[in-house]
Motif scaffolding. Structure first.
Motif, short mmCIF file in Angstrom:
data_model
loop_
_atom_site.label_atom_id
_atom_site.label_comp_id
_atom_site.label_asym_id
_atom_site.label_seq_id
_atom_site.Cartn_x
_atom_site.Cartn_y
_atom_site.Cartn_z
N VAL A 196 1.45 6.24 5.56
CA VAL A 196 0.60 6.11 4.36
C VAL A 196 -0.72 5.45 4.73
CG1 VAL A 196 0.36 5.02 2.10
CG2 VAL A 196 2.56 6.01 2.77
N ASP A 197 -0.64 4.33 5.43
CA ASP A 197 -1.84 3.57 5.75
C ASP A 197 -2.79 4.37 6.65
OD1 ASP A 197 -3.22 1.10 5.39
OD2 ASP A 197 -2.82 0.65 7.49
N ARG A 198 -2.26 5.02 7.67
CA ARG A 198 -3.11 5.79 8.57
C ARG A 198 -3.76 6.97 7.85
NH1 ARG A 198 -2.34 5.91 13.97
NH2 ARG A 198 -4.14 7.31 13.88
N SER A 199 -3.01 7.66 7.02
CA SER A 199 -3.59 8.81 6.31
C SER A 199 -4.63 8.37 5.29
CB SER A 199 -2.50 9.62 5.63
OG SER A 199 -1.82 8.87 4.64
N MET A 200 -4.41 7.20 4.66
CA MET A 200 -5.35 6.73 3.66
C MET A 200 -6.69 6.33 4.28
SD MET A 200 -4.32 7.12 0.64
CE MET A 200 -2.79 7.97 0.24
N ILE A 234 0.33 3.36 -2.68
CA ILE A 234 -0.91 2.72 -2.25
C ILE A 234 -1.28 1.65 -3.26
CG2 ILE A 234 -1.72 4.79 -1.07
CD1 ILE A 234 -3.63 5.25 -3.38
N SER A 235 -2.26 0.86 -2.91
CA SER A 235 -2.69 -0.23 -3.78
C SER A 235 -3.88 0.21 -4.63
CB SER A 235 -3.11 -1.44 -2.94
OG SER A 235 -3.81 -2.37 -3.74
N PRO A 236 -3.68 0.51 -5.91
CA PRO A 236 -4.81 0.87 -6.77
C PRO A 236 -5.84 -0.25 -6.90
CG PRO A 236 -2.74 1.53 -7.75
CD PRO A 236 -2.39 0.64 -6.60
N ASP A 237 -5.35 -1.50 -6.92
CA ASP A 237 -6.30 -2.60 -7.08
C ASP A 237 -7.23 -2.73 -5.88
OD1 ASP A 237 -5.95 -4.09 -9.64
OD2 ASP A 237 -3.88 -4.08 -8.98
#
Length: 361
Positions: A196-200, A234-237
């Protein structure tokens, strides 16, 4: 205790109070939109199953309502018991009666339940005043609910994204204009946290450059506390609140088509190609000047959604992508300043206080 004392102060001054906890998202004017069966009662409260929930209530000044909160104050001071349990017990087993008109002191008298005006209370309509912790949802409401409880305790952005993800937005403009970017993968968390983190890293860069929104794909969007929901992936904030990149729900295009007649989306699946050229191809795509064979600039511009391949995104050098993104997107002094994940994603199931991305506050 502060909550109980604040309510008592207002009631003793002769004013009514409509109380909302910090994790309540208000979608409509809660009083003007209120519909109840008996308008003569003094206490209306949100339901949690067949029990009252102390997070949302309307109380009018009356011996019945002041008796509730005076009892709660005494019990809390003496036992430090959970206020919700105190309230449930009181409404189930007690009522209050004036025993001294001169001093307006109330005495709590045991009885078998509460019956008859003015000692009745009424639950607020569960499909309008939603308690997300109970599993009572109305998925096709188009955002027509009045409010929802248990969305988020901290963070300004997440509650609205939670509600839009679960119930949709009532605003046609929201569903007619946005173009998106996504990745061809249904994440399974927490095991896919690094993916998730790498793709984001790439998606946030691309979305910021092109003005697109990120559509987080998730098959699990119907329960607020489930760890695979898109707004917990993911973190919306952070992504929206701090970086200014918009997020739309997984069902965005389905709702746009079914609710407002938007044409089915034109989807372009992009291939970044060999790792030696993938970064330059990414730059070209972000500038909407395609350098990828078989993909014209016009096709890219017309695409409602651009879909990246997760495998290719994981092969990109995160520092090279970071240099493209720059400090405004969190790449500072040669490293990404924080993950794009929600900090609480390791928890498979969490209560309302752990859904929020409050770990960084």
């Amino acid at each position: 205790m502060g909550k109980i004392e604040a309510v008592l102060k207002i009631l003793h001054e002769g004013d009514a109070i409509f109380w909302f906890d910090a994790d309540v998202f208000i979608n409509k004017h809660p009083y003007k939109a209120m519909k109840v069966s008996n308008t003569n009662l003094k206490f209306y409260i949100q339901a949690e199953g067949w029990q009252p929930n102390f997070g949302v209530f309307l109380a009018y000044p009356d011996t019945f309502t002041t008796g509730i909160f005076e009892y709660m104050k005494v019990e809390f001071e003496g036992k430090l018991q959970f206020d919700q349990d105190i309230l449930k017990y009181y409404l189930k087993t007690h009522k209050n009666t004036i025993v001294n008109d001169k001093t307006n002191v109330t005495d709590i008298i045991d009885c078998n339940g509460i019956c008859g005006d003015p000692y009745d209370y009424e639950f607020l309509p569960k499909y309008d005043y939603i308690n997300l912790m109970t599993g009572v949802y109305h998925y096709n409401s188009r955002g027509n609910h009045v409010l929802a409880h248990a969305t988020c305790v901290e963070g300004m952005v997440l509650p609205e994204i939670v509600m839009t993800s679960m119930f949709g937005s009532p605003h046609q403009e929201y569903y007619m204009k946005q173009k998106t970017v996504s990745v061809n993968y249904d994440f399974f968390l927490p095991t896919d946290k690094e993916k998730v983190d790498r793709s984001m890293q790439t998606l946030v860069y691309f979305a910021k450059k092109t003005g697109r929104s990120i559509r987080v794909v998730s098959k699990y969007s119907n329960h607020v506390i489930f760890c695979l929901n898109s707004f917990r992936i993911i973190s919306p904030d952070y992504v929206t609140g701090k970086l200014g990149v918009q997020i739309v729900e997984d069902k965005y295009f389905v709702r746009a088509h079914n609710w407002f007649g938007r044409s089915l989306p034109i989807v372009v699946n992009v291939t970044l190609g060999d790792p030696n050229v993938s970064l330059s191809n990414l730059q070209g795509l972000a500038s909407e000047q395609s350098t990828i064979e078989g993909l014209s600039k016009e096709e890219l511009m017309l695409a409602d959604e651009v879909v990246f391949n997760l495998t290719e995104l994981l092969l990109l050098d995160e520092h090279a992508v970071g240099k493209l993104a720059g400090e405004q997107l969190g790449y500072i002094n040669g490293s990404w300043s924080r993950p794009f994940n929600c900090y609480n994603i390791e928890k498979e199931i969490a209560g309302c206080t752990a859904i929020c991305d409050g770990g960084h506050f």
